[in-house]
Each structure stands twice: as C-alpha cells, then as structure tokens.
Scaffold this motif. Structure first.
Motif, PDB file in Angstrom:
ATOM      1  N   HIS A   1       0.851  -1.186   0.000  1.00 25.42           N
ATOM      2  CA  HIS A   1       0.000   0.000   0.000  1.00 25.42           C
ATOM      3  C   HIS A   1       0.892   1.243   0.000  1.00 25.42           C
ATOM      4  O   HIS A   1       1.822   1.350   0.807  1.00 25.42           O
ATOM      5  N   PRO A   2       0.632   2.200  -0.885  1.00 26.47           N
ATOM      6  CA  PRO A   2       1.531   3.369  -0.985  1.00 26.47           C
ATOM      7  C   PRO A   2       1.644   4.182   0.303  1.00 26.47           C
ATOM      8  O   PRO A   2       2.724   4.687   0.622  1.00 26.47           O
ATOM      9  N   LEU A   3       0.568   4.300   1.071  1.00 28.08           N
ATOM     10  CA  LEU A   3       0.631   5.074   2.316  1.00 28.08           C
ATOM     11  C   LEU A   3       1.590   4.438   3.325  1.00 28.08           C
ATOM     12  O   LEU A   3       2.358   5.131   3.995  1.00 28.08           O
ATOM     13  N   ILE A   4       1.516   3.117   3.439  1.00 25.75           N
ATOM     14  CA  ILE A   4       2.416   2.402   4.354  1.00 25.75           C
ATOM     15  C   ILE A   4       3.851   2.496   3.851  1.00 25.75           C
ATOM     16  O   ILE A   4       4.792   2.755   4.622  1.00 25.75           O
ATOM     17  N   LYS A   5       4.024   2.292   2.565  1.00 25.07           N
ATOM     18  CA  LYS A   5       5.362   2.297   1.980  1.00 25.07           C
ATOM     19  C   LYS A   5       6.053   3.644   2.150  1.00 25.07           C
ATOM     20  O   LYS A   5       7.266   3.707   2.389  1.00 25.07           O
TER      21      LYS A   5
ATOM     22  N   GLN B   1      -9.430  -2.770   6.176  1.00 21.89           N
ATOM     23  CA  GLN B   1      -8.318  -3.642   6.570  1.00 21.89           C
ATOM     24  C   GLN B   1      -7.334  -3.900   5.433  1.00 21.89           C
ATOM     25  O   GLN B   1      -6.812  -4.999   5.282  1.00 21.89           O
ATOM     26  N   THR B   2      -7.066  -2.892   4.650  1.00 20.27           N
ATOM     27  CA  THR B   2      -6.065  -3.014   3.583  1.00 20.27           C
ATOM     28  C   THR B   2      -4.674  -2.610   4.053  1.00 20.27           C
ATOM     29  O   THR B   2      -3.682  -2.926   3.399  1.00 20.27           O
TER      30      THR B   2
END
Length: 552
Positions: free
Chosen positions: A420-424, A465-466
């Motif tokens: 996921h781009p936000l987590i990355k 929950q992604t």
C-alpha cells in the motif's frame, strides 16, 4: 422273373463301378494340371526370404516347394538369429525401465547396453555375415555351431543379469511404494496438524467451564448479599501521580487476580502500587466481588471499572466502535477469519475488534491526572519488583517496550501491508517490532505527541483492513513509530504460550514472563513446563476456585 431281376442288379453294379473309375481319373488329371501349373509359374531362383512371395491363390503350395528346395540349416540360422534379437529387445527394455525409474545402478545400465551391442556384433561379424546371412550356397555347419555357441553364451549371461536386475527392480519398486506411503502419511500429518491447530484455537478462544463457573458463583454471591458488595467511594490514591500505577484490561477474573497477586508479592513497597482494572459490563460485578472477598495484601490499592463508565468512548469519537457497527468491517473481518482458517494461520478472536482490547490507545484520557502508567496484559506473571521501570529515562519517548525482532523476523514488514503506498511512504519495513504485554507509557509525552490522534487517523484509513489485519499490535507499531524506547530483554520474556524451548535461566531472570499464544496457563492445553510459574499465584484458598474445579 428271377432272370430279369438278376440282370437288373448286375447292370446297376457295373454302372456304379464305371462311374467311380471316371471320378478317380478326373481327380488325378486335375492334380497333374495343378502341379504342372505351379512348376511352370514358379521362379527357380526365389528364396524363402524373398519379400515378393505370393500371398494369394497358390501361395501355400509355393512356400511348400521353396521349403523343399531350401537348405534345412537356414531355418536353424533364422531361429538362432531370432533368439538373439529377442534378447536384445529384452535387455533394452530393462535398460529403458531402469532409466525411467532413475535408479542409481549405472554399472548395470552399462552392462545392458554392452549386452545389446554384443548381440548385434555377433551378427555383424564378417565370418558369420558372409557364411550365414549373405551366402546363396550351402551353410557351413561348423560356422553355424560357432555362431550358435556365441549366441547361447550371451543369452545365458543376459538371463543371469536380468534375473539379478529383476530382484533389484522389485526392491526399487518397494522403495518407491514406501516413498509414496511416506508422502501420504506426511499429507495426513499436515492435515492432522491443521485440524489440531484449529481445535487448539477453538479451545483457546472458548470460555472454559471453570471460568464460567467462577463468574457465575461470584455473581450469585453478589445477588445473595447486595449490601455487602456496595460500591465504595473512589480513593485519592487512584489519582496520585507519585504512586506506581498499573492498567489491566481483561474479562478474566482469575487471570487478573494472578497478575495483581504476583505484582504485590514481589513488590518491595506494595502500599505504593495502584491497580486500575477495566472489564466489560458482563464481568464487572464478578470482578468487584472477587477483590472484595479476597482483598489485596500489603496495602496496595485497586479499582474496578467497566468500559461503559468511560463515557467519552463512543462511536462518534472512537473509530473502532464506529467500524464495528459497519457491515463492511464485519464482512471483511469474517473473510479474513475464513482465509486464516483455510491456510492454518493463527486466527484472531473477535476480542481484537472489541473496545476492551483497544483501551490501550486511550490511557491519557482515561487517567488524566497521571504522568506514567504500566500496561500489563492478563496473561503475564510478575517475578520481580517493577518499580525500576518508572525510573527508566525514556528520553522523551512515549512507549518503553522490549523489542522482539531477530534477523528478518518480527519486522514492520510482517505486520503492515507495504504494497500500500501510504504504508510504503510512511514506514521502514525493516524497523524492529516490539511487544505489548508490559509497556511503560509516559502519558505527558503521549499528550505532547498527540498519539491518540495519530491512532485515529490510521484506524480510519484501515476500515477495509487493507493496511493491516485486525488486531492491536499493528496499529500500536504505527501509533508509536519512532516514539518507542527499547528496554532490556530481561524485563519481559515472551512465548510461554506457544514456545516449549525457552531457556529456564532466561525465564528465571525475567521480571515479567508472558504467556502470549494460544496455550494459556489456565487452559488444559497449557505447556506443562511453564504452568507452575502461573499456578503458584492462584488463590487456591478461595472457596469458589475449589468449587469450580480448575484442576490446577
């Protein structure tokens, strides 16, 4: 009349005899003509190996005459040659079968190939080729005998090797069958392990009969003596920041009692310790009755509250409560549960989606007058005085915890979805994870860093929950990212609920031991080598513990 009769009989016999002779003469004439026709139409130079032999009409007679004209030793040569060809095919078949089975018998394979070549080489020898196979003249019987001897010698050797090889192949086939059986057993074992893990999980997540019995007995006691168990006025010590405060969030009465007893028994100054127990509405009565019947030793203080008493914890403020009311969240959670069950993974209990489990993110608001508080899970046992934790300098950080990573294990990448781009963009996948269960929180630093707001931000983003699966460790890793101080590992040893290989020296030197995992010490599936470390703090003198048959 008599004369006439004899004349008639005599004429009839004569005519019959004359007819028979004519028939015999005709048959011999036809046979002669057929023989003459064969002789006139037969090519004298045709041999019995001619591929153009007629296949219709007088073929049988043709072959008969060729056999009469041919050398009788030719038939013998053909039989010996055919026998050699048959054994060539046989040894080649065994060699091919050995290669197909990939048997480690290279010497035997070489012998098969050599035998096949030897059979072929006999027929290709110049002496045999010119004398037996290419000559139109009579066959030299001495050469034929020598040819027959060499073929028979090789046939004998071939048969001996084939007999030996057959036994080897039978053994190899038995080995292959044994391998197949072992594979099938492994498959059954894997299936049994999966079923066992599921059964263990069901056992771990279900409420044991003894715990249910204890809660019912305590509630029965309260109903029978309402005056005896009236709520008392809050004590000033509950908000005194100079004392050592603990937060325990649980619905398990006996587990909470073990945590509290183990802290008090190992505390140097137990009268300076304050316990804040929060449970759900169903168990708050039983929890209060227990600690009323079994007061804490040493002068320690304890308060019991239900989640519902913290009125600010409502769906308009708390994302997890709002998401619990969402059908989308529930459906996603059930799908994850089904996927984990299929893959044999450790399932999460619905408790991970309950407010009781997420209270840890609201400590500054629950206890606004406190500066520091120690969070303890209900599956821990305290073995040493913990007051040293309040004296540790957290360097302005919010959370003091023991890190659990080693090598590539228990890194952020295992708990968060870095696709996921936000987590990355926000986190380092190699960052070391830490453990819940024994955490010292600096509530002033928490308020300054606005950690609860940070938690709300990420929890709102994770409604589907992604970003991470259901639970509290992953949002904890996010909320306290870069604001966690690593503590010495001797403060908190984990794994007693799933790892049977923890060193007893490591356990004995630990301030807190943690039964994280499914094999909780109050369950029948607990690891026996660690169970006594928990049971020694159980209040076995309590009458309801004896009545509910805990089997401890």
């Amino acid at each position: 009349m008599a004369v006439a009769t004899r004349g008639a009989r005599g004429g009839s016999s004569f005519r019959s005899l004359f007819s028979f002779r004519i028939f015999i003469s005709a048959m011999f004439s036809l046979l002669f003509v057929a023989t003459l026709s064969v002789l006139l139409t037969t090519n004298p130079s045709t041999s019995n190996d001619d591929p153009d032999l007629p296949t219709t009409g007088n073929a049988y007679v043709h072959r008969t005459f060729l056999a009469l004209k041919s050398d009788p030793l030719k038939t013998r040569v053909d039989l010996i040659h055919q026998q050699a060809k048959d054994h060539i095919a046989l040894v080649n078949a065994y060699g091919a079968y050995a290669r197909k089975l990939k048997l480690d018998i290279s010497k035997q394979l070489k012998m098969f190939d050599e035998l096949a070549r030897n059979f072929s080489d006999i027929a290709s020898k110049t002496t045999y080729k010119t004398s037996l196979f290419e000559s139109d003249g009579p066959i030299d019987e001495d050469v034929l005998r020598q040819f027959e001897k060499e073929v028979k010698d090789r046939v004998k050797i071939a048969r001996m090797i084939i007999v030996e090889a057959k036994e080897n192949y039978d053994n190899q086939l038995k080995i292959q069958k044994l391998k197949d059986t072992i594979f099938a057993v492994h498959e059954s074992l894997a299936k049994a392990k999966k079923n066992g893990a599921l059964a263990s999980l069901i056992s771990a997540r279900s409420i044991p009969k003894s715990l249910h019995c204890l809660a019912m007995r305590l509630m029965g006691e309260k109903i029978s003596n309402p005056e005896k168990y009236r709520d008392e006025e809050p004590k000033l010590e509950f908000e005194d920041p100079t004392l050592y405060h603990y937060a325990i969030f649980s619905d398990n009465v006996i587990a909470v009692s073990v945590v509290v007893r183990s802290v008090v028994k190992n505390a140097v100054e137990p009268w300076k310790h304050v316990f804040h127990v929060v449970t759900n509405r169903m168990n708050v009565g039983a929890m209060k009755v227990w600690f009323k019947m079994r007061p804490i030793d040493g002068g320690a203080f304890l308060e019991v509250k239900s989640v519902e008493e913290f009125t600010f914890l409502n769906s308009s403020y708390v994302p997890i409560l709002r998401q619990l009311e969402s059908a989308k969240m529930k459906q996603r959670f059930l799908e994850n549960q089904a996927d984990n069950a299929t893959n044999g993974a450790n399932l999460k209990n619905t408790k991970s989606l309950s407010m009781l489990d997420h209270l840890r993110f609201y400590l500054p608001e629950m206890y606004p007058n406190l500066y520091k508080i120690l969070l303890l899970d209900d599956d821990v046992v305290v073995q040493k005085d913990l007051t040293g934790l309040w004296k540790i300098d957290l360097d302005g950080k919010v959370n003091g915890a023991v890190e659990i990573c080693f090598g590539s294990f228990h890194r952020y990448a295992q708990y968060l979805n870095f696709s996921h781009p936000l987590i990355k963009e926000s986190f380092n996948p190699k960052s070391c994870a830490w453990a819940y269960g024994m955490n010292i929180f600096n509530l002033d630093a928490w308020r300054r860093e606005k950690c609860t707001d940070n938690y709300h931000y990420w929890q709102n983003l994770n409604e589907d929950q992604t970003l991470w699966k259901a639970g509290t460790l992953s949002p904890g890793l996010i909320t306290f990212y870069s604001t966690t101080k690593s503590l010495d590992k001797s403060w908190h040893v984990l794994g007693l609920g799933y790892n049977p290989s923890i060193s007893m020296d490591e356990i004995s030197n630990a301030a807190v031991i943690h039964y994280n995992g499914d094999m909780k010490p109050w369950l029948d599936i607990a690891l026996n080598q660690y169970k006594n470390l928990w049971t020694k703090y159980v209040d076995n003198d309590m009458e309801f513990v004896q009545m509910c048959n805990f089997g401890l």
